[in-house]
Scaffold this motif. Structure first.
Motif, mmCIF file in Angstrom:
data_model
loop_
_atom_site.group_PDB
_atom_site.id
_atom_site.type_symbol
_atom_site.label_atom_id
_atom_site.label_comp_id
_atom_site.label_asym_id
_atom_site.label_seq_id
_atom_site.Cartn_x
_atom_site.Cartn_y
_atom_site.Cartn_z
ATOM 1 N N UNK A 1 -22.920 36.081 -11.209
ATOM 2 C CA UNK A 1 -21.515 35.822 -11.508
ATOM 3 C C UNK A 1 -20.944 37.033 -12.240
ATOM 4 N N UNK A 2 -19.867 37.572 -11.696
ATOM 5 C CA UNK A 2 -19.191 38.719 -12.305
ATOM 6 C C UNK A 2 -17.718 38.391 -12.451
ATOM 7 N N UNK A 3 -17.240 38.368 -13.677
ATOM 8 C CA UNK A 3 -15.841 38.035 -13.965
ATOM 9 C C UNK A 3 -15.425 36.740 -13.258
ATOM 10 N N UNK A 4 -16.273 35.741 -13.390
ATOM 11 C CA UNK A 4 -16.053 34.402 -12.854
ATOM 12 C C UNK A 4 -16.111 34.321 -11.330
ATOM 13 N N UNK A 5 -16.468 35.422 -10.676
ATOM 14 C CA UNK A 5 -16.621 35.408 -9.220
ATOM 15 C C UNK A 5 -18.100 35.260 -8.866
ATOM 16 N N UNK A 6 -18.401 34.307 -7.976
ATOM 17 C CA UNK A 6 -19.774 34.118 -7.530
ATOM 18 C C UNK A 6 -20.175 35.274 -6.616
ATOM 19 N N UNK A 7 -21.416 35.698 -6.745
ATOM 20 C CA UNK A 7 -21.945 36.767 -5.903
ATOM 21 C C UNK A 7 -23.300 36.343 -5.344
ATOM 22 N N UNK A 8 -23.616 36.832 -4.158
ATOM 23 C CA UNK A 8 -24.913 36.552 -3.538
ATOM 24 C C UNK A 8 -25.616 37.862 -3.198
ATOM 25 N N UNK B 1 -18.078 32.012 -0.853
ATOM 26 C CA UNK B 1 -19.406 31.638 -1.347
ATOM 27 C C UNK B 1 -19.271 30.260 -1.982
ATOM 28 N N UNK B 2 -20.167 29.351 -1.613
ATOM 29 C CA UNK B 2 -20.214 28.013 -2.209
ATOM 30 C C UNK B 2 -21.644 27.748 -2.650
ATOM 31 N N UNK B 3 -21.867 27.814 -3.958
ATOM 32 C CA UNK B 3 -23.228 27.637 -4.460
ATOM 33 C C UNK B 3 -24.137 28.747 -3.960
ATOM 34 N N UNK B 4 -25.180 28.386 -3.215
ATOM 35 C CA UNK B 4 -26.095 29.379 -2.656
ATOM 36 C C UNK B 4 -25.857 29.594 -1.160
ATOM 37 N N UNK B 5 -24.741 29.084 -0.669
ATOM 38 C CA UNK B 5 -24.381 29.296 0.737
ATOM 39 C C UNK B 5 -23.090 30.104 0.810
ATOM 40 N N UNK C 1 -31.060 45.329 1.974
ATOM 41 C CA UNK C 1 -30.679 44.425 0.901
ATOM 42 C C UNK C 1 -29.162 44.263 0.986
ATOM 43 N N UNK C 2 -28.685 43.025 1.020
ATOM 44 C CA UNK C 2 -27.267 42.771 1.275
ATOM 45 C C UNK C 2 -26.658 42.003 0.110
ATOM 46 N N UNK C 3 -25.465 42.412 -0.277
ATOM 47 C CA UNK C 3 -24.818 41.757 -1.415
ATOM 48 C C UNK C 3 -23.304 41.698 -1.216
ATOM 49 N N UNK C 4 -22.693 40.660 -1.797
ATOM 50 C CA UNK C 4 -21.256 40.463 -1.669
ATOM 51 C C UNK C 4 -20.787 39.450 -2.698
ATOM 52 N N UNK C 5 -19.474 39.347 -2.865
ATOM 53 C CA UNK C 5 -18.925 38.399 -3.836
ATOM 54 C C UNK C 5 -17.936 37.467 -3.152
ATOM 55 N N UNK C 6 -17.655 36.350 -3.807
ATOM 56 C CA UNK C 6 -16.600 35.464 -3.339
ATOM 57 C C UNK C 6 -15.274 36.199 -3.521
ATOM 58 N N UNK D 1 -20.480 44.829 -9.181
ATOM 59 C CA UNK D 1 -21.591 44.226 -8.424
ATOM 60 C C UNK D 1 -22.515 45.309 -7.906
ATOM 61 N N UNK D 2 -21.948 46.360 -7.366
ATOM 62 C CA UNK D 2 -22.755 47.466 -6.853
ATOM 63 C C UNK D 2 -23.601 48.066 -7.971
#
Length: 245
Positions: free
Chosen positions: A9-16, A38-42, A64-69, A87-88
Motif C-alpha cells: 500500500x502506497x499513499x492509500x493505493x493498493x499495489x500488487x 486491484x481488489x484485495x489480492x486479485x 517480476x511485474x508490479x502495478x498499483x490500483x 512503487x518502483x
C-alpha cells in the motif's frame, strides 16, 4: 503455474507485485487504462482471461511485474505518477532486479508513463504502449462530437486532478510539454489494434509517430487488424523487451 504475489500500500493505493518462479532479473511496471483495478489480492490482470494469459506469459519468461490500483479514469494525474514512482523505488529495494525497468502501458496509462519517462529517478529501459492515449487535449476534441461523453470526460478530469473546469486547459498544456521532453534514447514500441481502441488512432498513435519519428532513437509500431486479443501481443512484447536487455 504457481503465481506468487505480494501486496503493498502506497499513499492509500493498493499495489500488487507478481514474483516469477525463475526470475530473469528484470522488472515490468504495468500501467493500465480506465478499467484497471486491484481488489484485495486479485486484479484486472488476474481475473480477465486474456490479460491473465499475458501476465502469466511474461512471468514464465522470468519478469517480476508490479502495478498499483489507479482508481478508474485517472487521465494521467500527478498523484498517481508519484505513487508509481514510489512503487518502483520500493520494488527496487526489496527485489534483486536491474534498476532500469520496462514499462507496459494501455490506453490512458500512456499519460502516466510520459511523466515517468521524463523522471530521471525512474530509469526506464523501454516502453510498450497498447492502444495509447498520449494527448489529453486531442481526446477532448474527439469527445466534443458527443456531448454526453464530452461532459463525462470533463467531470472525470476535474475529479481526477481536483481542479475546476477552467484549469483543464493548463493540465493539457502541461501534459503536452511533458510529451515534448521525452528522452529520445528510450526505446518505444506501439501496438495499435485497428478499430478496437477507445482512442483515435489518427489523433493519438499516428500523431505521436509523426511527432517523434525524427527524434526518438528507437520507435517501432505495429497495426493489428480487428480480432486480436491482448494475449496475442505477448511474443512481440517479449521480443522487444529482450532486445534492450
Amino acid at each position: 503455474m504457481s503465481v506468487r504475489k505480494r501486496t503493498l500500500t502506497i499513499e492509500e493505493e493498493k499495489c500488487l507485485l507478481h514474483l516469477p518462479e525463475k526470475p530473469n532479473g528484470y522488472g515490468i511496471l504495468l500501467v493500465g487504462d480506465r478499467n484497471h483495478y486491484i481488489q484485495g489480492e486479485t486484479s484486472l490482470w488476474t481475473q480477465h482471461p486474456t490479460r491473465k494469459n499475458l501476465l502469466e506469459g511474461l512471468m514464465e519468461a522470468g519478469y517480476t511485474i508490479f502495478y498499483c490500483d489507479q482508481g478508474g479514469a485517472h487521465w494521467g494525474n500527478d498523484r498517481l505518477s508519484v505513487v508509481l514512482g514510489r512503487l518502483k523505488s520500493l520494488v527496487m529495494k526489496t527485489e534483486i532486479l536491474n534498476q532500469h525497468i520496462h514499462i507496459l502501458a494501455e490506453g490512458m496509462g500512456a499519460l502516466l508513463v510520459l511523466r515517468l519517462m521524463t523522471d530521471p529517478s525512474v530509469s526506464v529501459r523501454s516502453a510498450v504502449f497498447i492502444n495509447p492515449c498520449f494527448y489529453l487535449d486531442k481526446q477532448l476534441e474527439e469527445e466534443k462530437t458527443n456531448r454526453f461523453f464530452y461532459k463525462k470526460m470533463i467531470q472525470e478530469i476535474k475529479s481526477s486532478y481536483g481542479i475546476e473546469e477552467k484549469e483543464i486547459e493548463d493540465v493539457c498544456k502541461k501534459l503536452g510539454e511533458i510529451c515534448e521532453k521525452l528522452d529520445p534514447s528510450i526505446p518505444i514500441r506501439l501496438i495499435q489494434a485497428v478499430y478496437q481502441a477507445p482512442y483515435s488512432m489518427e489523433k493519438q498513435t499516428r500523431f505521436f509517430i509523426k511527432e517523434k519519428k525524427q527524434t526518438q532513437k528507437d520507435l517501432e509500431t505495429t497495426f493489428y487488424l480487428p480480432g486480436k486479443t491482448i494475449e496475442q501481443f505477448l511474443q512481440p512484447i517479449l521480443t522487444f523487451f529482450v532486445k534492450y536487455e
